[in-house]
Design a protein around this motif. Structure first.
Motif, PDB file in Angstrom:
ATOM      1  N   MET A  10      20.290 -12.017  15.714  1.00 49.44           N
ATOM      2  CA  MET A  10      19.477 -10.822  15.502  1.00 49.44           C
ATOM      3  C   MET A  10      18.416 -10.728  16.596  1.00 49.44           C
ATOM      4  SD  MET A  10      17.139  -9.763  12.176  1.00 49.44           S
ATOM      5  CE  MET A  10      18.525  -9.752  11.048  1.00 49.44           C
ATOM      6  N   HIS A  11      18.265  -9.559  17.211  1.00 47.96           N
ATOM      7  CA  HIS A  11      17.259  -9.366  18.231  1.00 47.96           C
ATOM      8  C   HIS A  11      15.862  -9.484  17.626  1.00 47.96           C
ATOM      9  CE1 HIS A  11      20.205  -8.315  21.209  1.00 47.96           C
ATOM     10  NE2 HIS A  11      20.688  -7.344  20.442  1.00 47.96           N
ATOM     11  N   LYS A  12      14.899  -9.931  18.445  1.00 47.86           N
ATOM     12  CA  LYS A  12      13.551 -10.178  17.946  1.00 47.86           C
ATOM     13  C   LYS A  12      12.914  -8.955  17.294  1.00 47.86           C
ATOM     14  CE  LYS A  12       9.077 -12.100  19.243  1.00 47.86           C
ATOM     15  NZ  LYS A  12       8.264 -12.692  20.337  1.00 47.86           N
ATOM     16  N   PRO A  13      12.968  -7.738  17.904  1.00 46.91           N
ATOM     17  CA  PRO A  13      12.373  -6.579  17.243  1.00 46.91           C
ATOM     18  C   PRO A  13      12.959  -6.310  15.863  1.00 46.91           C
ATOM     19  CG  PRO A  13      12.805  -6.085  19.540  1.00 46.91           C
ATOM     20  CD  PRO A  13      13.477  -7.396  19.250  1.00 46.91           C
ATOM     21  N   ARG A  14      14.288  -6.421  15.746  1.00 50.88           N
ATOM     22  CA  ARG A  14      14.919  -6.163  14.448  1.00 50.88           C
ATOM     23  C   ARG A  14      14.564  -7.249  13.441  1.00 50.88           C
ATOM     24  NH1 ARG A  14      18.652  -2.470  13.088  1.00 50.88           N
ATOM     25  NH2 ARG A  14      19.879  -2.831  11.190  1.00 50.88           N
ATOM     26  N   ARG A  15      14.397  -8.500  13.924  1.00 51.30           N
ATOM     27  CA  ARG A  15      13.993  -9.582  13.030  1.00 51.30           C
ATOM     28  C   ARG A  15      12.587  -9.341  12.493  1.00 51.30           C
ATOM     29  NH1 ARG A  15      15.384 -13.340  16.081  1.00 51.30           N
ATOM     30  NH2 ARG A  15      13.405 -13.877  17.093  1.00 51.30           N
ATOM     31  N   LEU A  16      11.703  -8.864  13.362  1.00 51.66           N
ATOM     32  CA  LEU A  16      10.348  -8.546  12.931  1.00 51.66           C
ATOM     33  C   LEU A  16      10.352  -7.417  11.900  1.00 51.66           C
ATOM     34  CD1 LEU A  16       8.375  -8.722  16.307  1.00 51.66           C
ATOM     35  CD2 LEU A  16       8.243 -10.334  14.391  1.00 51.66           C
ATOM     36  N   LEU A  17      11.162  -6.401  12.152  1.00 52.92           N
ATOM     37  CA  LEU A  17      11.252  -5.285  11.219  1.00 52.92           C
ATOM     38  C   LEU A  17      11.799  -5.732   9.867  1.00 52.92           C
ATOM     39  CD1 LEU A  17      12.642  -2.521  13.604  1.00 52.92           C
ATOM     40  CD2 LEU A  17      10.361  -2.614  12.595  1.00 52.92           C
ATOM     41  N   SER A  18      12.714  -6.689   9.882  1.00 54.82           N
ATOM     42  CA  SER A  18      13.312  -7.160   8.629  1.00 54.82           C
ATOM     43  C   SER A  18      12.338  -8.000   7.818  1.00 54.82           C
ATOM     44  CB  SER A  18      14.581  -7.961   8.921  1.00 54.82           C
ATOM     45  OG  SER A  18      14.270  -9.206   9.535  1.00 54.82           O
ATOM     46  N   LYS A  19      11.371  -8.632   8.479  1.00 57.31           N
ATOM     47  CA  LYS A  19      10.391  -9.457   7.766  1.00 57.31           C
ATOM     48  C   LYS A  19       9.163  -8.671   7.323  1.00 57.31           C
ATOM     49  CE  LYS A  19      11.591 -13.901   9.893  1.00 57.31           C
ATOM     50  NZ  LYS A  19      11.090 -15.059  10.670  1.00 57.31           N
ATOM     51  N   ALA A  20       8.969  -7.500   7.936  1.00 58.56           N
ATOM     52  CA  ALA A  20       7.811  -6.679   7.595  1.00 58.56           C
ATOM     53  C   ALA A  20       7.926  -6.143   6.169  1.00 58.56           C
ATOM     54  CB  ALA A  20       7.687  -5.522   8.579  1.00 58.56           C
ATOM     55  N   VAL A  21       6.776  -5.794   5.587  1.00 57.36           N
ATOM     56  CA  VAL A  21       6.731  -5.177   4.258  1.00 57.36           C
ATOM     57  C   VAL A  21       6.211  -3.749   4.426  1.00 57.36           C
ATOM     58  CG1 VAL A  21       5.753  -5.270   1.941  1.00 57.36           C
ATOM     59  CG2 VAL A  21       6.350  -7.402   3.117  1.00 57.36           C
ATOM     60  N   TYR A  22       6.949  -2.804   3.880  1.00 61.13           N
ATOM     61  CA  TYR A  22       6.614  -1.384   4.040  1.00 61.13           C
ATOM     62  C   TYR A  22       6.055  -0.858   2.722  1.00 61.13           C
ATOM     63  CZ  TYR A  22       9.577  -2.200   8.066  1.00 61.13           C
ATOM     64  OH  TYR A  22      10.116  -2.728   9.216  1.00 61.13           O
ATOM     65  N   LEU A  23       4.800  -0.427   2.749  1.00 63.88           N
ATOM     66  CA  LEU A  23       4.101  -0.001   1.533  1.00 63.88           C
ATOM     67  C   LEU A  23       3.992   1.520   1.502  1.00 63.88           C
ATOM     68  CD1 LEU A  23       2.407  -0.582  -1.013  1.00 63.88           C
ATOM     69  CD2 LEU A  23       0.421  -0.871   0.491  1.00 63.88           C
ATOM     70  N   PHE A  24       4.391   2.120   0.366  1.00 60.90           N
ATOM     71  CA  PHE A  24       4.386   3.574   0.231  1.00 60.90           C
ATOM     72  C   PHE A  24       3.643   4.012  -1.021  1.00 60.90           C
ATOM     73  CE2 PHE A  24       8.086   2.611   2.765  1.00 60.90           C
ATOM     74  CZ  PHE A  24       8.135   3.633   3.707  1.00 60.90           C
ATOM     75  N   SER A  25       2.891   5.081  -0.862  1.00 56.63           N
ATOM     76  CA  SER A  25       2.270   5.775  -1.997  1.00 56.63           C
ATOM     77  C   SER A  25       2.361   7.265  -1.692  1.00 56.63           C
ATOM     78  CB  SER A  25       0.808   5.350  -2.170  1.00 56.63           C
ATOM     79  OG  SER A  25       0.170   6.154  -3.145  1.00 56.63           O
ATOM     80  N   ILE A  26       3.299   7.957  -2.327  1.00 54.23           N
ATOM     81  CA  ILE A  26       3.513   9.365  -2.004  1.00 54.23           C
ATOM     82  C   ILE A  26       3.658  10.197  -3.278  1.00 54.23           C
ATOM     83  CG2 ILE A  26       4.672   8.776   0.167  1.00 54.23           C
ATOM     84  CD1 ILE A  26       6.842  10.278  -2.410  1.00 54.23           C
ATOM     85  N   GLY A  27       3.413  11.482  -3.142  1.00 52.97           N
ATOM     86  CA  GLY A  27       3.665  12.419  -4.233  1.00 52.97           C
ATOM     87  C   GLY A  27       2.425  12.991  -4.878  1.00 52.97           C
ATOM     88  N   GLY A  28       1.347  12.223  -4.937  1.00 53.69           N
ATOM     89  CA  GLY A  28       0.154  12.669  -5.652  1.00 53.69           C
ATOM     90  C   GLY A  28      -0.389  13.996  -5.152  1.00 53.69           C
ATOM     91  N   ASN A  29      -0.593  14.104  -3.849  1.00 47.58           N
ATOM     92  CA  ASN A  29      -1.136  15.343  -3.293  1.00 47.58           C
ATOM     93  C   ASN A  29      -0.175  16.514  -3.470  1.00 47.58           C
ATOM     94  OD1 ASN A  29      -3.503  14.116  -2.472  1.00 47.58           O
ATOM     95  ND2 ASN A  29      -2.775  13.701  -0.403  1.00 47.58           N
ATOM     96  N   ASP A  30       1.123  16.235  -3.356  1.00 48.77           N
ATOM     97  CA  ASP A  30       2.116  17.302  -3.544  1.00 48.77           C
ATOM     98  C   ASP A  30       1.996  17.921  -4.931  1.00 48.77           C
ATOM     99  OD1 ASP A  30       3.845  17.001  -1.041  1.00 48.77           O
ATOM    100  OD2 ASP A  30       3.892  14.961  -1.838  1.00 48.77           O
ATOM    101  N   TYR A  31       1.822  17.073  -5.929  1.00 53.69           N
ATOM    102  CA  TYR A  31       1.841  17.558  -7.305  1.00 53.69           C
ATOM    103  C   TYR A  31       0.491  18.097  -7.766  1.00 53.69           C
ATOM    104  CZ  TYR A  31       6.206  14.939  -7.231  1.00 53.69           C
ATOM    105  OH  TYR A  31       7.451  14.452  -6.897  1.00 53.69           O
TER     106      TYR A  31
END
Length: 215
Positions: free
Chosen positions: A1-22
């Motif tokens: 696995m290439h280093k950039p993709r390995r970093l992306l696979s170990k990262a944690v992606y945090l989402f909070s969406i929808g409140g303003n829409d509603y």
């Protein structure tokens, strides 16, 4: 696995969406939504959201953390505009309904993605219930005031006037669940962050953020 993709696979992606829409949708008195309208709107929001999640996954992302939509009907901004029909504080039902609909569909959506996408792991924090409980039963969680914001004006300090003219500011924000008309205090956010990090499975599941960072 290439280093950039390995970093992306170990990262944690945090989402909070929808409140303003509603909240913008339900706070406009000129807009009357039927249950079908609400379902279509939630479907549109989560459809766009799914596209983003899959795009990150295709780039190598594997660990995703989500908090669901909060108790929109319990915000001071919302309750300040509701008719005062009772001396008992209650959350406003229409914003609560669409928030719960979003959260139900989001939960099922994440379960499907976990089946469809190999190695896709997610953490879902029940922000809605956690914040609503503190608003309705503040003493249980170490707060004194649940319905009134620390800073603002109008009923429940529910107008977004904090820092402007003719507003009030409490002396101890830590006693309040809400700082202004739509945002919790630092003390509340600390409790909620702790739940996101290592909350009980009935609050944060199937993984917690702590589990993600330990692996």
């Amino acid at each position: 696995m290439h280093k950039p993709r390995r970093l992306l696979s170990k990262a944690v992606y945090l989402f909070s969406i929808g409140g303003n829409d509603y909240i913008k949708l339900t706070s406009d008195p000129s807009i009357v939504l039927t249950p079908i309208d609400e379902l279509k709107y939630v479907g549109m929001v989560l459809g766009n959201f799914t596209t983003v999640i899959k795009a990150i996954y295709n780039k190598g992302g594997r660990k995703f953390a989500f908090q669901n939509v909060g108790p929109l009907g319990c915000m001071p901004a919302t309750t300040s505009m509701a008719p005062k029909n009772s001396t008992i504080f209650k959350c406003v039902e229409e914003p609560q309904t669409i928030a719960r609909l979003h959260n139900t569909i989001l939960s099922k959506l994440l379960e499907r993605l976990a089946i469809q996408l190999p190695e896709f792991k997610y953490s879902l924090f029940d922000y809605h219930t956690s914040l609503a409980e503190r608003t309705l039963s503040p003493f249980k969680f170490g707060f004194k005031i649940g319905e009134n914001a620390c800073c603002g004006s109008g009923r429940h300090n529910g107008h977004f006037t904090c820092g402007q003219e003719n507003y009030t500011l409490c002396s101890n924000p830590g006693e309040h669940v809400w700082f202004d008309a739509g945002h919790p205090t630092e003390s509340t956010n600390k409790q909620l962050a702790d739940l996101l990090w290592s909350g009980h499975p009935n609050v944060t599941a199937p993984y917690t953020l702590k589990m993600f960072f330990e692996k």
